[in-house]
Write a protein that holds these residues in place. Structure first.
Motif, PDB file in Angstrom:
ATOM      1  N   ILE A 129       0.812  -1.217   0.000  1.00  0.00           N
ATOM      2  CA  ILE A 129       0.000   0.000   0.000  1.00  0.00           C
ATOM      3  C   ILE A 129       0.846   1.269   0.000  1.00  0.00           C
ATOM      4  CG2 ILE A 129      -0.272   0.217   2.502  1.00  0.00           C
ATOM      5  CD1 ILE A 129      -3.116   0.512  -0.099  1.00  0.00           C
ATOM      6  N   PRO A 140      -1.307  -1.232  -5.910  1.00  0.00           N
ATOM      7  CA  PRO A 140      -2.752  -0.984  -6.010  1.00  0.00           C
ATOM      8  C   PRO A 140      -3.234  -0.905  -7.451  1.00  0.00           C
ATOM      9  CG  PRO A 140      -1.817   0.375  -4.270  1.00  0.00           C
ATOM     10  CD  PRO A 140      -0.667  -0.291  -4.958  1.00  0.00           C
ATOM     11  N   ASP A 141      -2.435  -0.360  -8.344  1.00  0.00           N
ATOM     12  CA  ASP A 141      -2.893  -0.207  -9.728  1.00  0.00           C
ATOM     13  C   ASP A 141      -2.907  -1.533 -10.499  1.00  0.00           C
ATOM     14  OD1 ASP A 141      -0.201  -0.648 -10.262  1.00  0.00           O
ATOM     15  OD2 ASP A 141       0.189   1.355 -11.042  1.00  0.00           O
ATOM     16  N   LYS A 180      -6.986   3.997   2.646  1.00  0.00           N
ATOM     17  CA  LYS A 180      -6.778   3.753   1.216  1.00  0.00           C
ATOM     18  C   LYS A 180      -7.079   2.302   0.873  1.00  0.00           C
ATOM     19  CE  LYS A 180      -3.194   3.996  -2.389  1.00  0.00           C
ATOM     20  NZ  LYS A 180      -1.770   4.326  -2.680  1.00  0.00           N
ATOM     21  N   LEU A 181      -6.638   1.365   1.724  1.00  0.00           N
ATOM     22  CA  LEU A 181      -6.917  -0.044   1.461  1.00  0.00           C
ATOM     23  C   LEU A 181      -8.418  -0.308   1.515  1.00  0.00           C
ATOM     24  CD1 LEU A 181      -5.193  -2.669   0.932  1.00  0.00           C
ATOM     25  CD2 LEU A 181      -5.745  -3.278   3.292  1.00  0.00           C
ATOM     26  N   ASN A 183     -10.885   1.820   0.957  1.00  0.00           N
ATOM     27  CA  ASN A 183     -11.527   2.424  -0.208  1.00  0.00           C
ATOM     28  C   ASN A 183     -11.255   1.617  -1.476  1.00  0.00           C
ATOM     29  OD1 ASN A 183     -12.659   4.515   1.262  1.00  0.00           O
ATOM     30  ND2 ASN A 183     -10.938   5.905   0.913  1.00  0.00           N
ATOM     31  N   THR A 184     -10.035   1.073  -1.568  1.00  0.00           N
ATOM     32  CA  THR A 184      -9.703   0.239  -2.716  1.00  0.00           C
ATOM     33  C   THR A 184     -10.591  -0.997  -2.762  1.00  0.00           C
ATOM     34  OG1 THR A 184      -7.401   0.992  -2.689  1.00  0.00           O
ATOM     35  CG2 THR A 184      -7.860  -1.067  -3.831  1.00  0.00           C
ATOM     36  N   GLN A 187     -14.066  -0.085  -3.968  1.00  0.00           N
ATOM     37  CA  GLN A 187     -14.095   0.142  -5.411  1.00  0.00           C
ATOM     38  C   GLN A 187     -14.061  -1.176  -6.189  1.00  0.00           C
ATOM     39  OE1 GLN A 187     -10.709   2.695  -5.896  1.00  0.00           O
ATOM     40  NE2 GLN A 187     -11.656   4.402  -4.799  1.00  0.00           N
TER      41      GLN A 187
END
Length: 234
Positions: A129, A140-141, A180-181, A183-184, A187
């Motif tokens: 991350i 992440p991408d 961030k994790l 939210n990822t 998504q």
């Protein structure tokens, strides 16, 4: 000196308090006792105190403990260390969860080597991350490509994401990494509803579990707060 039973009680209370403060249901966060380098006797004490889920990093060490504790029913074994290609068959046969899948090749091997008479192997994708050069995990991408491919592999259930954020970050940045994790995952769940449950966030350890729970952790991986500091290697 506190016993393992006392420590488990303390950790459980911390989890419950943090869960309630986050406005979440008490049963929404599970405790994974990180038991690498710990003896079968220590695990036996933890089981006697009610702990059932244990996280191991080293395959042979874990298999030895499984054999030594085979008289105890209901232990849930999770693999949380880096997965080497030459160890996937043993992992696929012995564990119920793998938190540290970081590439398609590993997922395919676990899928191929999971016996069809066993329940689906629950897996999490490990995410680097903070893009640390020395840490395992996919970027992440890379997830939008990995998730739909891994989600369709037989024998596996893609449950979610795992991360070990840099613990030396300032608190605000560490919290942002957990967020961030989370939210990822949200998504990915919206983009790939057919890929699997995608209901799991494996994040947070002894020193930062409350922060991780506030940001949505469903498994917290705790070792030191349960078993104490590991002895220094000579």
């Amino acid at each position: 000196m506190s016993s393992i039973s006392d420590n488990l009680g303390s950790v459980t209370r911390r989890i419950q308090k943090a869960t309630l403060q986050a406005g979440r249901e008490l049963d929404s966060v599970s405790l994974l006792a990180v038991s690498k380098t710990r003896s079968a006797g220590e695990l036996r004490e933890a089981v006697a105190a009610g702990q059932r889920a244990f996280g191991e990093n080293y395959v042979q060490e874990a298999l030895d403990k499984m054999a030594g504790l085979s008289d105890l029913p209901g232990i849930d074994w999770h693999f949380i260390g880096p997965v080497q290609s030459n160890k996937t068959r043993q992992i696929a046969g012995a564990f119920s969860w793998v938190h540290s899948v970081d590439r398609l090749k590993i997922a395919r091997r676990l899928s191929e080597q999971r016996e069809p008479d066993l329940p689906l192997l629950n897996i999490c994708l490990q995410v680097n991350i903070n893009n640390e050069a020395t840490k395992s995990g996919c970027r992440p991408d890379e997830l939008p490509e990995l998730v739909p491919e891994i989600g369709q592999l037989p024998g596996l259930s893609l449950r979610g994401l795992m991360a070990i954020p840099d613990p030396d970050q300032p608190e605000a940045e560490l919290r942002a990494s957990f967020r961030k994790l989370a939210n990822t995952l949200k998504q990915l769940r919206q983009a790939f509803p057919e890929a699997g449950p995608l209901d799991t966030l494996s994040m947070g350890m002894s020193g930062d579990m409350e922060m991780a729970i506030a940001e949505g952790a469903t498994w917290v991986r705790v070792g030191t707060a349960i078993f104490g500091e590991r002895p220094q290697k000579s």
